[in-house]
Design an enzyme around this catalytic site. Sequence first.
Site, PDB file in Angstrom:
ATOM      1  N   CYS A   1       3.943  -9.565  -2.279  1.00  0.00           N
ATOM      2  CA  CYS A   1       3.298  -8.285  -2.589  1.00  0.00           C
ATOM      3  C   CYS A   1       2.192  -8.555  -3.597  1.00  0.00           C
ATOM      4  CB  CYS A   1       4.323  -7.321  -3.167  1.00  0.00           C
ATOM      5  SG  CYS A   1       3.621  -5.739  -3.658  1.00  0.00           S
TER       6      CYS A   1
ATOM      7  N   HIS B   1       6.705  -2.292   4.587  1.00  0.00           N
ATOM      8  CA  HIS B   1       6.455  -2.643   3.181  1.00  0.00           C
ATOM      9  C   HIS B   1       5.556  -1.599   2.511  1.00  0.00           C
ATOM     10  CE1 HIS B   1       5.597  -5.820  -0.016  1.00  0.00           C
ATOM     11  NE2 HIS B   1       4.597  -4.982  -0.204  1.00  0.00           N
ATOM     12  N   GLU B   2       4.499  -1.187   3.213  1.00  0.00           N
ATOM     13  CA  GLU B   2       3.551  -0.226   2.625  1.00  0.00           C
ATOM     14  C   GLU B   2       4.150   1.176   2.533  1.00  0.00           C
ATOM     15  OE1 GLU B   2       1.247  -1.612   1.195  1.00  0.00           O
ATOM     16  OE2 GLU B   2       1.021  -3.474   2.326  1.00  0.00           O
TER      17      GLU B   2
ATOM     18  N   HIS C   1       6.191   1.314  -0.493  1.00  0.00           N
ATOM     19  CA  HIS C   1       5.343   1.527  -1.678  1.00  0.00           C
ATOM     20  C   HIS C   1       5.074   3.016  -1.887  1.00  0.00           C
ATOM     21  CE1 HIS C   1       4.039  -2.234  -3.461  1.00  0.00           C
ATOM     22  NE2 HIS C   1       3.644  -2.753  -2.305  1.00  0.00           N
TER      23      HIS C   1
HETATM   24 NI    NI Z   1       3.160  -4.703  -1.678  1.00  0.00          NI
END
Ligand code: NI
Length: 173
Positions: free
Chosen positions: A97, A141-142, A145
């Site tokens: 990341c 993953h995004e 976030h």
């Molecule tokens: Ni990330």
Amino acid sequence: MPNLVAILVYPDPRLYKKAELVEDATALDVQAVIDDMFYTLENTPNCAGLAATQLDFANPKAITVLMDYSHDGTQPLCLINPVIIEAEGEQNEEEGCMSVFPRQIHEHVKRAARITVRALDRHGKTIEYKAEGYIAKLIQHEVDHLNGKIYLQRLSLLKRARINQKIKKITDI
Ligand code: NI
């Protein structure tokens, strides 16, 4: 001209804040944020995707931008208010990341192998995007976030403790 936006660095508490939903994707301020995000993505080496919540915005919106993985290079992906509506299978690939010492820290994370994500594009149109493998991993993953979650939170406590020790060494230098 778009601006380069600073990437927040773990353990910045803002990484754990949820994004605000975008009400009007075509609003000028939203378009400016998207331009800044693409500009920052393109000017950050080895960066595959960015979420607004990991950037130094006052009130980050639910926006993520991804590198262009189309064959003809015409479709950089911008997902607004993304929701994963289907997920199946499993993968356990290495992840890093931009906010968590990307040159030093990589860990395997369990994710769905195939997903469908529903979002608005930058023109305000609802899209359903299917992805598998690497891009499915990236989108998950995004979206994490934007929900105020970083990938370390998907690891065992033991692994996280080990990573925190490693980070302590990196940041003590
Ligand atoms: Ni990330």
